[in-house]
Design a protein around this motif. Structure first.
Motif, PDB file in Angstrom:
ATOM      1  N   LEU A  96      45.333  26.652  49.311  1.00 20.11           N
ATOM      2  CA  LEU A  96      46.584  27.325  49.659  1.00 20.11           C
ATOM      3  C   LEU A  96      46.903  27.111  51.137  1.00 20.11           C
ATOM      4  N   PRO A  97      48.182  27.103  51.495  1.00 21.44           N
ATOM      5  CA  PRO A  97      48.535  27.047  52.913  1.00 21.44           C
ATOM      6  C   PRO A  97      47.992  28.268  53.653  1.00 21.44           C
ATOM      7  N   GLU A  98      47.753  28.113  54.938  1.00 18.77           N
ATOM      8  CA  GLU A  98      47.244  29.217  55.747  1.00 18.77           C
ATOM      9  C   GLU A  98      48.210  30.396  55.695  1.00 18.77           C
ATOM     10  N   ARG A  99      47.655  31.591  55.526  1.00 16.51           N
ATOM     11  CA  ARG A  99      48.419  32.845  55.457  1.00 16.51           C
ATOM     12  C   ARG A  99      49.388  32.867  54.274  1.00 16.51           C
ATOM     13  N   SER A 100      49.050  32.145  53.217  1.00 16.22           N
ATOM     14  CA  SER A 100      49.862  32.175  52.003  1.00 16.22           C
ATOM     15  C   SER A 100      49.868  33.586  51.417  1.00 16.22           C
ATOM     16  N   PRO A 101      51.001  34.066  50.917  1.00 18.82           N
ATOM     17  CA  PRO A 101      51.037  35.405  50.316  1.00 18.82           C
ATOM     18  C   PRO A 101      50.180  35.522  49.062  1.00 18.82           C
ATOM     19  N   GLN A 102      49.845  34.375  48.428  1.00 20.81           N
ATOM     20  CA  GLN A 102      48.971  34.423  47.251  1.00 20.81           C
ATOM     21  C   GLN A 102      47.489  34.513  47.616  1.00 20.81           C
ATOM     22  N   HIS A 114      35.462  40.919  56.366  1.00 22.20           N
ATOM     23  CA  HIS A 114      35.099  39.509  56.394  1.00 22.20           C
ATOM     24  C   HIS A 114      35.926  38.772  55.345  1.00 22.20           C
ATOM     25  N   LEU A 115      36.826  37.910  55.797  1.00 24.22           N
ATOM     26  CA  LEU A 115      37.673  37.164  54.883  1.00 24.22           C
ATOM     27  C   LEU A 115      37.029  35.834  54.504  1.00 24.22           C
ATOM     28  N   ILE A 116      37.238  35.424  53.260  1.00 21.62           N
ATOM     29  CA  ILE A 116      36.844  34.091  52.812  1.00 21.62           C
ATOM     30  C   ILE A 116      37.993  33.156  53.166  1.00 21.62           C
ATOM     31  N   GLU A 117      37.729  32.219  54.051  1.00 22.39           N
ATOM     32  CA  GLU A 117      38.767  31.294  54.507  1.00 22.39           C
ATOM     33  C   GLU A 117      38.287  29.867  54.263  1.00 22.39           C
ATOM     34  N   PRO A 118      38.616  29.286  53.097  1.00 23.88           N
ATOM     35  CA  PRO A 118      38.031  28.002  52.679  1.00 23.88           C
ATOM     36  C   PRO A 118      38.272  26.846  53.645  1.00 23.88           C
ATOM     37  N   GLY A 119      39.478  26.751  54.212  1.00 24.59           N
ATOM     38  CA  GLY A 119      39.762  25.653  55.127  1.00 24.59           C
ATOM     39  C   GLY A 119      39.484  24.300  54.495  1.00 24.59           C
ATOM     40  N   ASN A 120      38.963  23.379  55.291  1.00 28.28           N
ATOM     41  CA  ASN A 120      38.664  22.031  54.810  1.00 28.28           C
ATOM     42  C   ASN A 120      37.202  21.832  54.443  1.00 28.28           C
TER      43      ASN A 120
END
Length: 245
Positions: A73-79, A99-105
């Motif tokens: 998903l794009p960064e800060r996507s509402p989904q 603690h957020l899960i932020e998959p990135g690359n």
């Protein structure tokens, strides 16, 4: 598991929130801090709305995690589930941290790092739901109930992806990502106390299987029956297919 059936979806949320708040207050009497895992889904909305209104919760002694996140998903996507939880609760109460899960690359590295954070202490309370296919978090069937990993990259099956459309999180099936990061079932079951909210007619078959089918990865939610302190909250729609004595 213990099952409570409420007359409406709103009553389900209020009943669950009341019990969860009481559990938090009780746990904080004997522990300096708590660590909680949250599910992100419309099925949790009524409960979370009521939970932030509950009195006497010292949120500043609570650290929050969540149990899954889409990849791609794009960064800060509402989904994004992290964004959803920030809006629903994380930014509405004075948590010690979240603690957020932020998959990135590098999703595999994110899994390793998040697993390390989870392993740093006990998990006191888990707030979860059940998917239309019986999944817990994004552990779609057939799931590994003895998975050795804490967190991993998973493929989302078609039933799971369609649920995201039915929940009005995405406009079309093609919009739903095909991969995600998910806490595994053993990680969720590490929680000392589990509270599971499952409203709605879309979940009726999954609830029936959860209660009546053998414990197996074919219906991951059956694993909740192996936990000594699991409370499940249903409404008339989600409990419609249960076999009652």
């Amino acid at each position: 598991m213990n099952i409570r059936i409420e007359p409406t979806r709103e009553a389900l949320g209020k009943a669950a929130a009341t019990d969860i708040a009481q559990a938090i207050r009780e746990e904080l009497l004997s522990k300096p801090t708590l660590r909680m895992i949250f599910a992100a889904a419309p099925s949790q909305s009524e409960m979370l709305h009521e939970l932030i209104r509950q009195p006497g919760i010292d949120w500043q002694r609570i650290s929050a995690f969540h149990m899954d996140e889409y990849i791609g998903l794009p960064e800060r996507s509402p989904q994004s589930f992290g964004m959803w939880l920030r809006d629903a609760i994380f930014d509405r109460v004075p948590l010690a941290n979240y603690h957020l899960i932020e998959p990135g690359n590098k999703p595999e590295k994110v899994c390793e790092d998040y697993a390390q954070k989870l392993a740093e202490g006990p998990i006191d309370i888990v707030l979860l739901g059940v998917g239309a296919n019986g999944h817990l978090a994004f552990n779609d069937p057939p799931a590994d109930l003895d998975d050795p990993l804490f967190v991993k990259v998973v493929d989302l099956d078609d039933v799971c992806r369609q649920q995201q459309v039915d929940d009005e999180c995405f406009a079309t099936f093609e919009d739903v990502p095909t991969k995600a990061i998910s806490l595994t079932i053993p990680t969720l079951l590490r929680g000392e106390r589990l509270f599971c909210c499952v409203p709605g007619s879309f979940k009726a078959r999954a609830v029936r299987d959860m209660v009546h089918e053998p414990v197996s990865g074919n219906c991951p939610a059956t694993a909740l029956r192996t936990h000594p302190r699991c409370m499940v909250y249903l409404d008339p729609e989600s409990s419609a297919e249960l076999e009652r004595e």
